[in-house]
Structure formats: structure tokens, C-alpha cells
Design a protein around this motif. Structure first.
Motif, PDB file in Angstrom:
ATOM      1  N   VAL A  30       0.861  -1.181   0.000  1.00  0.00           N
ATOM      2  CA  VAL A  30       0.000   0.000   0.000  1.00  0.00           C
ATOM      3  C   VAL A  30       0.897   1.231   0.000  1.00  0.00           C
ATOM      4  CG1 VAL A  30      -1.945  -1.187   1.095  1.00  0.00           C
ATOM      5  CG2 VAL A  30      -0.239  -0.026   2.538  1.00  0.00           C
ATOM      6  N   GLY A  31       0.317   2.378   0.253  1.00  0.00           N
ATOM      7  CA  GLY A  31       1.069   3.626   0.210  1.00  0.00           C
ATOM      8  C   GLY A  31       2.179   3.702   1.239  1.00  0.00           C
ATOM      9  N   ARG A  32       3.266   4.325   0.838  1.00  0.00           N
ATOM     10  CA  ARG A  32       4.388   4.452   1.770  1.00  0.00           C
ATOM     11  C   ARG A  32       4.043   5.376   2.930  1.00  0.00           C
ATOM     12  NH1 ARG A  32       6.672   6.731  -3.065  1.00  0.00           N
ATOM     13  NH2 ARG A  32       6.768   8.995  -2.928  1.00  0.00           N
ATOM     14  N   GLY A  33       2.942   6.113   2.816  1.00  0.00           N
ATOM     15  CA  GLY A  33       2.443   6.950   3.908  1.00  0.00           C
ATOM     16  C   GLY A  33       1.474   6.209   4.808  1.00  0.00           C
ATOM     17  N   GLY A  34       1.329   4.894   4.611  1.00  0.00           N
ATOM     18  CA  GLY A  34       0.401   4.098   5.414  1.00  0.00           C
ATOM     19  C   GLY A  34      -1.014   4.178   4.885  1.00  0.00           C
ATOM     20  N   VAL A  35      -1.961   3.912   5.748  1.00  0.00           N
ATOM     21  CA  VAL A  35      -3.373   3.994   5.380  1.00  0.00           C
ATOM     22  C   VAL A  35      -4.017   5.116   6.190  1.00  0.00           C
ATOM     23  CG1 VAL A  35      -3.572   1.576   4.698  1.00  0.00           C
ATOM     24  CG2 VAL A  35      -4.060   2.222   7.045  1.00  0.00           C
ATOM     25  N   ALA A  36      -5.085   5.690   5.653  1.00  0.00           N
ATOM     26  CA  ALA A  36      -5.752   6.809   6.303  1.00  0.00           C
ATOM     27  C   ALA A  36      -7.217   6.835   5.907  1.00  0.00           C
ATOM     28  CB  ALA A  36      -5.079   8.123   5.913  1.00  0.00           C
ATOM     29  N   ALA A  37      -8.021   7.477   6.727  1.00  0.00           N
ATOM     30  CA  ALA A  37      -9.440   7.633   6.399  1.00  0.00           C
ATOM     31  C   ALA A  37      -9.610   8.467   5.134  1.00  0.00           C
ATOM     32  CB  ALA A  37     -10.186   8.274   7.564  1.00  0.00           C
ATOM     33  N   ASP A  43       0.308  12.970   0.147  1.00  0.00           N
ATOM     34  CA  ASP A  43       0.642  12.349   1.448  1.00  0.00           C
ATOM     35  C   ASP A  43       1.000  10.869   1.340  1.00  0.00           C
ATOM     36  OD1 ASP A  43      -1.792  10.929   1.350  1.00  0.00           O
ATOM     37  OD2 ASP A  43      -2.659  11.948   3.079  1.00  0.00           O
ATOM     38  N   HIS A  44       0.865  10.279   0.174  1.00  0.00           N
ATOM     39  CA  HIS A  44       1.259   8.897  -0.108  1.00  0.00           C
ATOM     40  C   HIS A  44       0.532   7.864   0.750  1.00  0.00           C
ATOM     41  CE1 HIS A  44       4.323  10.672  -2.592  1.00  0.00           C
ATOM     42  NE2 HIS A  44       4.794  11.331  -1.553  1.00  0.00           N
ATOM     43  N   SER A  45      -0.646   8.231   1.277  1.00  0.00           N
ATOM     44  CA  SER A  45      -1.425   7.272   2.061  1.00  0.00           C
ATOM     45  C   SER A  45      -2.442   6.574   1.168  1.00  0.00           C
ATOM     46  CB  SER A  45      -2.156   7.974   3.212  1.00  0.00           C
ATOM     47  OG  SER A  45      -3.170   8.832   2.706  1.00  0.00           O
ATOM     48  N   THR A  46      -2.823   5.378   1.568  1.00  0.00           N
ATOM     49  CA  THR A  46      -3.872   4.637   0.873  1.00  0.00           C
ATOM     50  C   THR A  46      -5.174   4.897   1.616  1.00  0.00           C
ATOM     51  OG1 THR A  46      -2.339   2.941   0.105  1.00  0.00           O
ATOM     52  CG2 THR A  46      -4.681   2.338   0.190  1.00  0.00           C
ATOM     53  N   PRO A  47      -6.190   5.422   0.935  1.00  0.00           N
ATOM     54  CA  PRO A  47      -7.439   5.749   1.617  1.00  0.00           C
ATOM     55  C   PRO A  47      -8.316   4.515   1.859  1.00  0.00           C
ATOM     56  CG  PRO A  47      -7.616   6.313  -0.691  1.00  0.00           C
ATOM     57  CD  PRO A  47      -6.208   5.836  -0.473  1.00  0.00           C
ATOM     58  N   LEU A  48      -8.812   4.416   3.073  1.00  0.00           N
ATOM     59  CA  LEU A  48      -9.748   3.347   3.417  1.00  0.00           C
ATOM     60  C   LEU A  48     -11.115   3.712   2.857  1.00  0.00           C
ATOM     61  CD1 LEU A  48      -8.653   3.014   7.149  1.00  0.00           C
ATOM     62  CD2 LEU A  48      -7.907   1.618   5.209  1.00  0.00           C
ATOM     63  N   THR A 132       3.901   2.397  -2.619  1.00  0.00           N
ATOM     64  CA  THR A 132       3.132   3.155  -3.610  1.00  0.00           C
ATOM     65  C   THR A 132       2.871   4.591  -3.140  1.00  0.00           C
ATOM     66  OG1 THR A 132       0.868   2.698  -2.854  1.00  0.00           O
ATOM     67  CG2 THR A 132       1.944   0.977  -4.191  1.00  0.00           C
ATOM     68  N   ASN A 133       2.311   5.382  -4.032  1.00  0.00           N
ATOM     69  CA  ASN A 133       1.935   6.765  -3.705  1.00  0.00           C
ATOM     70  C   ASN A 133       0.529   6.843  -3.116  1.00  0.00           C
ATOM     71  OD1 ASN A 133       4.363   7.842  -4.587  1.00  0.00           O
ATOM     72  ND2 ASN A 133       3.642   8.047  -6.685  1.00  0.00           N
ATOM     73  N   GLY A 134      -0.070   5.705  -2.830  1.00  0.00           N
ATOM     74  CA  GLY A 134      -1.420   5.667  -2.258  1.00  0.00           C
ATOM     75  C   GLY A 134      -2.272   4.556  -2.829  1.00  0.00           C
ATOM     76  N   CYS A 135      -1.740   3.858  -3.818  1.00  0.00           N
ATOM     77  CA  CYS A 135      -2.474   2.762  -4.445  1.00  0.00           C
ATOM     78  C   CYS A 135      -2.226   1.451  -3.710  1.00  0.00           C
ATOM     79  CB  CYS A 135      -2.039   2.623  -5.904  1.00  0.00           C
ATOM     80  SG  CYS A 135      -2.501   4.044  -6.921  1.00  0.00           S
TER      81      CYS A 135
END
Length: 159
Positions: A30-37, A43-48, A132-135
Motif C-alpha cells: 500500500v502507500g508508503r504513507g500508510g493507510v488513512a481515512a 501524502d502517499h497514504s492509501t485511503p480506506l 506506492t503513492n497511495g495505491c
């Protein structure tokens, strides 16, 4: 049919209409920024959340790209309530979803979230890191198998 992505277990599972498991892919990234709402541009997060596949892009630099309908009205509302999204952008996202169109990607929430492979990237990096950048990323081999079920309209849950 639906796709369930468990970010904690680093797995992607495909369920049939009767909820039987059709396929399971482990060691996803997943995104190197972790996961986020909510994913914000850069921000490189993967959205839940709950999505639909809206397009399939192939060829793609990551082999194949299954584009999701991010941001959704739920994400827009969360970002608006947090003071990070303008009312006009929230309305544009809501209108696009209501009309069955791709949501705009030029807001603070960005866009271009989907499921893809590693392309010519490193399998070792994929297996060791969320990159990833969020994917959501699978190996190219896993991605080719997923292609049997992943079509526009398929429901995707990222949790």
C-alpha cells in the motif's frame, strides 16, 4: 462479486456472488504513507473506504491500472468537516458521483487511486516495503490473475 483489501494482513481477496473465496493474493503493498481515512494529494497514504472500479488502463507503467472512484462523497465530507476541502470541491465530488462520472482529481484530495502491478519495478522492494503513492500494488503475476474478475463496476473495499 467484490474485492476486499485487508491492509493489516497485506492481502487482497476476491469474493464471488455467494461470498465464496475465488482468489486470495498475499504480500500486497500500500502507500508508503500508510493507510488513512482520507488521502490528501501528496501524502502517499492509501485511503480506506468503499469503491468501484471505474476504468482499466493497460498498458500502464505498472502493467495494468484498475482505477477506483476516489475520492468518494464520504471522503469529501470528512475532508470538508476537517477544514481541508472547500465547499465547491465537495460539491463537485458529490455531483460527479451522483452522475456516475469519475470524481475530479484536482482537489486537495487528489485522485488516481487504484490497484496496479509493479511493472518493471523491484520484486524485492515490493515484498519488503509499502512503496506506492497511495495505491494498492500486487505482483504482476497476481495482477494478471486478478484481471479475471476486476472489471469496471466491481466493488472494492479497502480496510
Amino acid at each position: 462479486m467484490r474485492i476486499d483489501i485487508d491492509t493489516g494482513a497485506r492481502s487482497l481477496t476476491v469474493y464471488g456472488a455467494d461470498e465464496q473465496v475465488l482468489a486470495r493474493f498475499d504480500d500486497i503493498s500500500v502507500g508508503r504513507g500508510g493507510v488513512a481515512a482520507v488521502h490528501y494529494k501528496g501524502d502517499h497514504s492509501t485511503p480506506l473506504g468503499h469503491y468501484r472500479i471505474v476504468a482499466v488502463h493497460r498498458p500502464h507503467r505498472y502493467d495494468t491500472f484498475y482505477e477506483l472512484d476516489y475520492p468518494t462523497p464520504v471522503h469529501a465530507e470528512l475532508a470538508y468537516a476537517a477544514g481541508r476541502l472547500k465547499a465547491t470541491a465537495r460539491a463537485a465530488i458529490d455531483a460527479a458521483h451522483a452522475a456516475g462520472h469519475r470524481p475530479p482529481s484536482n482537489t486537495a484530495l487528489g485522485g488516481g487511486i487504484g490497484i496496479h502491478g509493479i511493472g518493471q519495478g523491484s520484486l524485492a522492494v515490493h515484498q519488503a516495503f509499502n512503496w506506492t503513492n497511495g495505491c494498492v500494488a500486487l505482483t504482476n503475476e497476481q495482477l494478471h490473475s486478478l484481471g479475471e474478475w476486476a472489471v469496471p463496476g466491481t466493488a472494492v473495499d479497502i480496510r
